[in-house]
Each structure stands twice: as structure tokens, then as C-alpha cells.
Write a protein that holds these residues in place. Sequence first.
Motif, PDB file in Angstrom:
ATOM      1  N   THR A 577      -8.381  -6.593   0.800  1.00 47.64           N
ATOM      2  CA  THR A 577      -7.348  -5.670   1.279  1.00 47.64           C
ATOM      3  C   THR A 577      -6.330  -6.498   2.056  1.00 47.64           C
ATOM      4  O   THR A 577      -6.673  -7.548   2.612  1.00 47.64           O
ATOM      5  CB  THR A 577      -7.922  -4.582   2.206  1.00 47.64           C
ATOM      6  N   ALA A 578      -5.073  -5.999   2.079  1.00 54.10           N
ATOM      7  CA  ALA A 578      -3.998  -6.824   2.633  1.00 54.10           C
ATOM      8  C   ALA A 578      -3.712  -6.541   4.110  1.00 54.10           C
ATOM      9  O   ALA A 578      -3.087  -7.348   4.784  1.00 54.10           O
ATOM     10  CB  ALA A 578      -2.733  -6.623   1.808  1.00 54.10           C
ATOM     11  N   SER A 579      -4.150  -5.383   4.601  1.00 55.76           N
ATOM     12  CA  SER A 579      -3.824  -5.055   5.995  1.00 55.76           C
ATOM     13  C   SER A 579      -4.929  -4.169   6.567  1.00 55.76           C
ATOM     14  O   SER A 579      -5.771  -3.668   5.827  1.00 55.76           O
ATOM     15  CB  SER A 579      -2.504  -4.281   6.047  1.00 55.76           C
ATOM     16  N   GLU A 580      -4.873  -3.948   7.868  1.00 57.28           N
ATOM     17  CA  GLU A 580      -5.895  -3.107   8.498  1.00 57.28           C
ATOM     18  C   GLU A 580      -5.785  -1.668   8.000  1.00 57.28           C
ATOM     19  O   GLU A 580      -6.785  -0.983   7.829  1.00 57.28           O
ATOM     20  CB  GLU A 580      -5.781  -3.168  10.025  1.00 57.28           C
ATOM     21  N   THR A 581      -4.556  -1.211   7.751  1.00 55.18           N
ATOM     22  CA  THR A 581      -4.364   0.154   7.234  1.00 55.18           C
ATOM     23  C   THR A 581      -4.977   0.266   5.848  1.00 55.18           C
ATOM     24  O   THR A 581      -5.679   1.227   5.535  1.00 55.18           O
ATOM     25  CB  THR A 581      -2.848   0.466   7.122  1.00 55.18           C
ATOM     26  N   GLU A 582      -4.708  -0.735   5.020  1.00 56.30           N
ATOM     27  CA  GLU A 582      -5.246  -0.717   3.657  1.00 56.30           C
ATOM     28  C   GLU A 582      -6.773  -0.781   3.686  1.00 56.30           C
ATOM     29  O   GLU A 582      -7.450  -0.101   2.921  1.00 56.30           O
ATOM     30  CB  GLU A 582      -4.677  -1.922   2.896  1.00 56.30           C
ATOM     31  N   GLU A 583      -7.294  -1.587   4.600  1.00 55.58           N
ATOM     32  CA  GLU A 583      -8.747  -1.722   4.747  1.00 55.58           C
ATOM     33  C   GLU A 583      -9.365  -0.361   5.102  1.00 55.58           C
ATOM     34  O   GLU A 583     -10.361   0.060   4.508  1.00 55.58           O
ATOM     35  CB  GLU A 583      -9.049  -2.763   5.846  1.00 55.58           C
ATOM     36  N   ALA A 584      -8.744   0.338   6.055  1.00 55.44           N
ATOM     37  CA  ALA A 584      -9.285   1.635   6.498  1.00 55.44           C
ATOM     38  C   ALA A 584      -9.274   2.638   5.347  1.00 55.44           C
ATOM     39  O   ALA A 584     -10.256   3.366   5.130  1.00 55.44           O
ATOM     40  CB  ALA A 584      -8.477   2.156   7.685  1.00 55.44           C
ATOM     41  N   ALA A 585      -8.175   2.671   4.599  1.00 52.47           N
ATOM     42  CA  ALA A 585      -8.068   3.615   3.480  1.00 52.47           C
ATOM     43  C   ALA A 585      -9.086   3.281   2.394  1.00 52.47           C
ATOM     44  O   ALA A 585      -9.739   4.160   1.827  1.00 52.47           O
ATOM     45  CB  ALA A 585      -6.652   3.578   2.908  1.00 52.47           C
ATOM     46  N   PHE A 586      -9.222   1.971   2.132  1.00 57.91           N
ATOM     47  CA  PHE A 586     -10.182   1.525   1.112  1.00 57.91           C
ATOM     48  C   PHE A 586     -11.604   1.927   1.485  1.00 57.91           C
ATOM     49  O   PHE A 586     -12.358   2.475   0.674  1.00 57.91           O
ATOM     50  CB  PHE A 586     -10.066   0.001   0.949  1.00 57.91           C
ATOM     51  N   ARG A 587     -11.958   1.692   2.742  1.00 57.08           N
ATOM     52  CA  ARG A 587     -13.320   2.017   3.198  1.00 57.08           C
ATOM     53  C   ARG A 587     -13.602   3.507   3.037  1.00 57.08           C
ATOM     54  O   ARG A 587     -14.647   3.917   2.570  1.00 57.08           O
ATOM     55  CB  ARG A 587     -13.490   1.649   4.678  1.00 57.08           C
ATOM     56  N   LYS A 588     -12.640   4.310   3.461  1.00 55.39           N
ATOM     57  CA  LYS A 588     -12.828   5.764   3.409  1.00 55.39           C
ATOM     58  C   LYS A 588     -13.050   6.192   1.960  1.00 55.39           C
ATOM     59  O   LYS A 588     -13.961   6.959   1.653  1.00 55.39           O
ATOM     60  CB  LYS A 588     -11.582   6.440   3.988  1.00 55.39           C
ATOM     61  N   ARG A 589     -12.238   5.640   1.069  1.00 56.01           N
ATOM     62  CA  ARG A 589     -12.279   6.026  -0.335  1.00 56.01           C
ATOM     63  C   ARG A 589     -13.611   5.618  -0.979  1.00 56.01           C
ATOM     64  O   ARG A 589     -14.282   6.412  -1.612  1.00 56.01           O
ATOM     65  CB  ARG A 589     -11.113   5.345  -1.060  1.00 56.01           C
ATOM     66  N   ILE A 590     -13.996   4.388  -0.772  1.00 52.29           N
ATOM     67  CA  ILE A 590     -15.174   3.900  -1.505  1.00 52.29           C
ATOM     68  C   ILE A 590     -16.479   4.434  -0.914  1.00 52.29           C
ATOM     69  O   ILE A 590     -17.413   4.774  -1.637  1.00 52.29           O
ATOM     70  CB  ILE A 590     -15.167   2.358  -1.605  1.00 52.29           C
ATOM     71  N   LEU A 591     -16.526   4.555   0.403  1.00 52.90           N
ATOM     72  CA  LEU A 591     -17.776   5.008   1.019  1.00 52.90           C
ATOM     73  C   LEU A 591     -18.026   6.495   0.789  1.00 52.90           C
ATOM     74  O   LEU A 591     -19.169   6.955   0.811  1.00 52.90           O
ATOM     75  CB  LEU A 591     -17.780   4.672   2.514  1.00 52.90           C
ATOM     76  N   ALA A 592     -16.962   7.246   0.536  1.00 53.09           N
ATOM     77  CA  ALA A 592     -17.107   8.686   0.271  1.00 53.09           C
ATOM     78  C   ALA A 592     -17.856   8.934  -1.037  1.00 53.09           C
ATOM     79  O   ALA A 592     -18.257  10.051  -1.325  1.00 53.09           O
ATOM     80  CB  ALA A 592     -15.727   9.337   0.212  1.00 53.09           C
ATOM     81  N   ARG A 593     -18.054   7.888  -1.807  1.00 59.76           N
ATOM     82  CA  ARG A 593     -18.762   8.052  -3.088  1.00 59.76           C
ATOM     83  C   ARG A 593     -20.278   7.987  -2.946  1.00 59.76           C
ATOM     84  O   ARG A 593     -21.005   8.053  -3.936  1.00 59.76           O
ATOM     85  CB  ARG A 593     -18.308   6.944  -4.059  1.00 59.76           C
TER      86      ARG A 593
END
Length: 882
Positions: A577-593
Motif C-alpha cells: 500500500t502506498a500510504s497510511e490511508t490506503e493501508e487502512a482502507a485495504f485492511r478494512k476491505r480484506i479483513l471483512a472477508r
Amino acid sequence: MKTTLVTCTLIAAGALLVNSTHAQTLPANVKKALADTAKSAAASAPKKTSIADKTKGNKKMEGLFTVYLDTANGNTQIFVSKGQLGKKYIYQSFSENGPASLGLNKGTYRDNAVICIKKYYDRLEFQRMNTNFYYDPANPVSKSADVNQPEAIFLTEKIVAEDSTGYLVSGDGLFMGEKLDQIKPTFPPGIPPGAVFNLGGLNPGKSQLVKVRAYPLNTDVVVDLAYDNPMPFNGGGKDIADARFNRIRVQHSFLELPEDNFKPRLDDPRVGFFTEEVTDQTSISPTPFRDMIHRWNLVKKDPSAALSEPVTPITWYIENTTPVEYRDVIKAAGEKWNEAFEKAGFKNAVVMKVQPDTATWEAGDIRYNVIRWVSSPYPAYGAYGPSFVNPLSGEILGADIMVEWYSGSFTPVYDEIFNNPGSPAMAGSNLPLNVTTATFAGATQPAQQALANSAKPEMCNMAAELKMQFLTGVTALEAAGAPDNELKEMHKQFLYYLILHEMGHTMGLMHNMKASQMLSPAEINNTEITHKLGLQGSVMDYPAINVSLDRSKQGDYYTTKPGPYDLWAIEFAYTPTASETEEAAFRKRILARSNEPGLMFGNDADDMRAAGKAIDPRVNVNDLTSDAVGYADDRFKLVNLLMGKLKTKYARPDASYAELRARYNLLNGQRNSMIAAVSRYIGGVYIDRSFVGETGATKPYTPVPLAYQKKAMDVLARNVFAPNAFDADAQVIPYLQTQRRGFNFFSTTEDPKVTAVYNTLAVGAISHLLHAQTLQRITATRLYGNQYTAVDVLNDLTRAIFDADINGNVNVYRQYLQTTYVKALAQMLAERGGYDDIAQAAARNTLKKLKAKLTATPAANEEVKAHRGNLVFLIDDATTVK
Ligand SMILES: [Zn+2]
């Protein structure tokens, strides 16, 4: 991303003593006089020994730290440059040769730490840093960082020579002892002398330097540490040449902290990675965790591409000692992980090579990741996949996989089954005839194994478990007369699975003992499904081998690909991920699975392999399918079927009965595993670790439905408690002969003590059901849905153990079983502290009813009369107020 704050304070002692501004105010003549005095003092002072003098004739090995070896006496010295003072370095130790019974076998990864060297007057101090805490530098409280968490100063060495660039100190104190890493395991508490083999005292005089591998970014120092124990109480196993004198080969590796812009990724409870646990001391969160997962530093060559090769792939070498016929399977298994990395945007992330026979580097060189082979006298594992990290970031810096030679064998080896403390198969003749009621407190690890494991808490002992499963598969195929190529296919799948699993550990993955629940019994042999998804959600489980009772329906024996969970976990860990914002969004998306099919997870702490341990029966070893109870029922049937064929198949002409006996024990090991899988459903609680509001989330805790608990009880009743449960074995028992070797029958008589085997199986089932924790949970879960009461459980158990022969003869097996059960209930009444009131009430009620039942019907013969008389005596003794 902020990194963990670890400071290493540097004391420049000399700087405090001179006040240079004051000196400038003195008149010129005074200055000259002072200078002359200083000059003449310097001339008359004894000449300081230089580094060149101190290292004259020494062998110099230049690397991260330069090491000097005195070739006349073997002493070492180490040069620490001024620039190295106060800097943090990674320390990692390995054992390279030593007894497996102490966890010191070759290739064992030991201590991982951050160390730092500082100067204090005329000496150098070696410190180990505390990396457990984080302080946000923006928070003023961070000024108090390091308070109440003292660093460990593990060594000080007097400076023997110095120059303008650095200092020379003796290296022997650092390398030739246990200052860096405690090698000799701590003796377990409560174990009497002689119960376990251990090393004596370190003898520095006999310890020696073996080699130094020196490179700009790391220095490896390999030493042999000698231990003397003049009067050992325990001589150890056959791997110990002389218990009084042992030598342990240890490698100390020192590494520069990597400067590679690695971004730590924070852990999450829904997915299982090894971590560096860090607590944020400046946070007000209820979970101030900054635990960083272990992962490699993968960076895309082309950051804009959806799929790119990494700048540095994870490169593996298959050691040139690997049997040639296994190399292709190992290579293919390793490369199979690339499917998972593609989910994270990387292609060819894993590169598999074979170490050339002409290679000039050794497998122990930490710059290479190597799949190594050993053949140990008492293999503690079939394979083991350790890695080491930068403790400040979780970045994996190196890994190896050790494979035991016995993973290639198709035959149960005597020592594996009878003398290996790690073996889950049971050694009938080694068990006491009367299994004591102490067993009900829960199975404890044999002391020697506990000592061995204390050295490596993250040990993967897949070994014994997987090998026993594999050999059961071999027995099933051989008994069915399967052709050789089918046996070879089974072995190929076994080895492929072993490598997939260990490779998974080296990616950072911990065990996922829930993964074998992914498919239903109807799906597990359907290769259209299993070739697409795998047999399991993850290769990080210890599954039962998939041997179908009906041979015509046989699918794959082992899964042959990383499962849906593995793909998801690697995507979580490695997607850039390129930034802390992107990291947070990525985590939320993938862990929700996390509730998607196939993504279920539970690690070793959650697994129920030991009686009374943990709560979710789906998280277990040696089980398979979403109906583990039904699957186990079939496996009991298979074992009985194979028992009937053992004599025909394994009483081989011109050989003793040793192999027949080993197979018999192997099959009882299967029964033991099935009992451990099935009994845990009674009183079990399903765990859901979903976060609030996640799709598919249920409640965190749901008791196992009554019908399924009853099904488990029924499977135990028919396969373990019933009078005819072990009838299939009768034809084999007179042939269970151990081959005589020297005087091996001296310490015990040689007749097969099979009553102990069957009683141990019974105890295995009862010990979980009557465990204080299980009974307490059975009652507590009634407050949130459990319908199976402690009284009901004991009623069903009593029925299964007593009703079938209440009006007739009670066979030998049942006499032991019934007595064991009564003793266990009596123990519950005696152990007032361990059992809650409701469990004790249920036990008292059961004993009372049982006495009435036993005295209501006349005994069929005198043997039964004697047996029941004893039971009534035990009941009276337990229930009478004294
Ligand atoms: Zn493992």
C-alpha cells in the motif's frame, strides 16, 4: 508508519573530564608549561599496547565485526569500531549439532534479539534491548520512554587496546558461553533428578571456535561449547556418546539492521501470522497493540503494475544433500506458493533452486534460505520451517526448512514409535498396567519433551503427527493390495504437503488447525472440488490423511495447493500500500472477508489436542471435514478392518513380528487421535472472531448443538466403550512380539500388555469429558444455549460403560474400563478444589445410582461378582463421610 522506538544511550565518559573553554583563557606561558609537562608525562608513561601488538600473528576475519583468532591458543578478540557504539544490531542464534532431546538439534533457530554495545570508561558493555513497547514521539509521555523496562547488560569486557577508530576486547566471553543465548535448558520444576537428561556445567577450557563467516552486513561465529557432568543421573539416549561430556555446536549471527524502507504490517486476530508483540504506551485505545506480523520485504519492480515481479524474490535452495528423486516434488511444492503471492500482486515471488554440488557456500550461511536434510537418532519433527526477523519491524531476514530423513520412509521404525517422546502412537508395553487417576488432571507432556520444546516455542512438530497419518495410509493401501505406483503417489502427496506446510511457516504463517473443516464428507473425495480449492482451507493444519473407507471413492490423500485461507492470508500480509490511508482502507476491505467459506482460522492456542485444553472442537489436529465426528467414525471402521488384515500382510516370511507389532501400535495411535477429535465436541463451544458488524458474523461463542454432542457420545460409545469395541484385535494379539535385541526384556516382561493399551484409549475419552474445565464449561454454557447438562453427560457415559453387560459376563476390557470410570468419579469428589459444585453433585448422583444398578442384578459369575464387589467398595469409600 512509525517504527518502534528503541533507544540505546551512549555514554561518552571521557568527554565529561575536560573543560576546553576554560583552557583557552590561560596566559601563553602557562599554556606552554602545561604542554611541556604533558609531553614529558607522555614520554615517561609506559607505552600503550596497540591493536597491532595485541593481534600480532592472529588470523583476522573482517566483517560486520572483525574477529581475531589467536592461532597459537585458540583465543578470540573482537574489534568494535567507534561508529558501532550505540548502534542497534540483530542477534540470532542457531544450534548446529546437539541432542534433539534438549532441542539442540541441527538447524534449530534459537534466540532473536536486538543488541547494542556501549563504552563505559575502560570497558565495553553489551546490552540486550527491550523491544516490547512503543511511544509516540509526538506525545510528551514519550520522554519517559525506557522507564521501568531496564535493558539487560549481559556482558562487560575490558578494552585491551584501542586506536583512533575503535576498541579491541576479548571475544571469548561473548562467543564461548551462554551470555548471548542460554543453551542449557532450565530444568523443569518438580522433576526429580535423573528423570530427564540435561547438560552439566559449561567448560570454557574445552570450548572452541569452529569458524567465522564474515561479511559486510553480517558476521557468523560458530563455536563448540563443551559441557561436563561428572556424575550424571540420566545417561540420555543412544545419541549421547557419554553423558558426562557433551559438545554443542552453536552459531551466533550478528546482523546490521536493514535499511530498506520496510513497512511493518500490523497484526489482526482474524488471520494467523507470527508477530513481534509491541504495546503502545502512549495510546488510549482499549487494545493498544502494535503487533507487527512477520513477512518478507517484497517490493514491486514496477509499482504501477497490477502484477509485478518483486525486486528481490524469496529465493530458496534445495540442499545438495537432498535425495535426487525428491527434488522435483520439493521444487514444485515451493513454486506452488506463487499462486498465493499473485493475489498480493507479485509474480514469481518464490524462486526455487538446487544448491549446486560445486557451491562454495554452506547451508548454514544465513544469507541463503535452504531446505536442508538431516537423519536424527530421535527425530523431533518430520520437518520444521523456522525464520528469523528484525525484532523492530517483523521483517523476515532469513529462513530454512529442516526435513528429517524419516519423512521418506514407508515403514514404521521401531524407535519412532516406541522411544520417541514426540510420537503420538502408543507404546503398549511401556505403559503402566493400571493407568492412574492422575491422568484425569489432563495429559501432561513427557518431561524430556517439555525440556526439548522449551528451546523453541514455535516448533512445528508436524512430524510425528503427519508421519503417523501417512503410515496409516500406507497400511490401508498395502492391506488393500494397491499397486506400487499408488503408494508412490501417496508419498509424493505427503512430501508435497510437508513442504507446502513448512514453506508456509517461512512466509510468516502460523498454524491454522481449523482449516481441515472446509469440505463436507461428501465433497472431500471429489477431485473436481479438491483440485480447484484443495482439501483444506489452509496447508497450515495437521490433518488426518484422507483415506476413504470405500476404496472406489478415493480422492486425494493430501491437499496439493495452498487453500483459500492461505491465498487470503498472503494477500493480507504482502499486498503493498502506498500510504497510511490506503493501508487502512485495504485492511478494512480484506479483513471483512474473514467469514467467507474456507477462511476459518484457529491456531495452536485454540486447538483441543490435549484433554481439557481450549474450547472449539473444530480447531484440532488429526481431524478432517466439517463432520469430524462422522469422519472419525469411518476411521474407526477402517482401523478395525485393517486389524483383521495385519497378520496376513505383515507377518512376513523369514522375519520377526516386529513390523506387525509396530503396525498394531500405529493403528491404535489412530484410535487415540480419533478419540481426541471426537470427545472434544462434548461441552465444546464454537468461536467466531469476527469484528462487530462484519458480514456473516455470528456470536463470538456458540455452544455445540445438543444433537452433535450426542453424536460424538454415540461414536465413543460404539467405538471405545462397547464390550466388542476391540474385538477385531483379538486375532493379532498373540503375535505382538518385540524382536529380542540384547537384553531388552530385562526391565520389563515381554508379553504384550494390551490391557494397558485399551485402558489408555478409554482414559483418553473419559479424561476430557471428566476434566474439571470441561465440566465447568458444560454448566457455564447452559446460560447461553447448551442443552447437555453435566448430569446428562454422566448418565450417557454410565449407560455406555455399564448397560451392555449388566446382566451377563463383563469382559476383561470392560472390567478395567468400569473400574477406571468409578475411580475417576471418586477422584472428582476427593478433589474439591478442582471441580465445581455442580460437577461434584453430578458425580455423587452417578455413583449413588451406579451402586443401586450394580447391586440390583445378580452377578453372572464369580469374576463379575469380585469385580462389582470392588466397584461397590470404591463407591462406598468415595461417598462415605469420614
Ligand atoms: Zn507446522
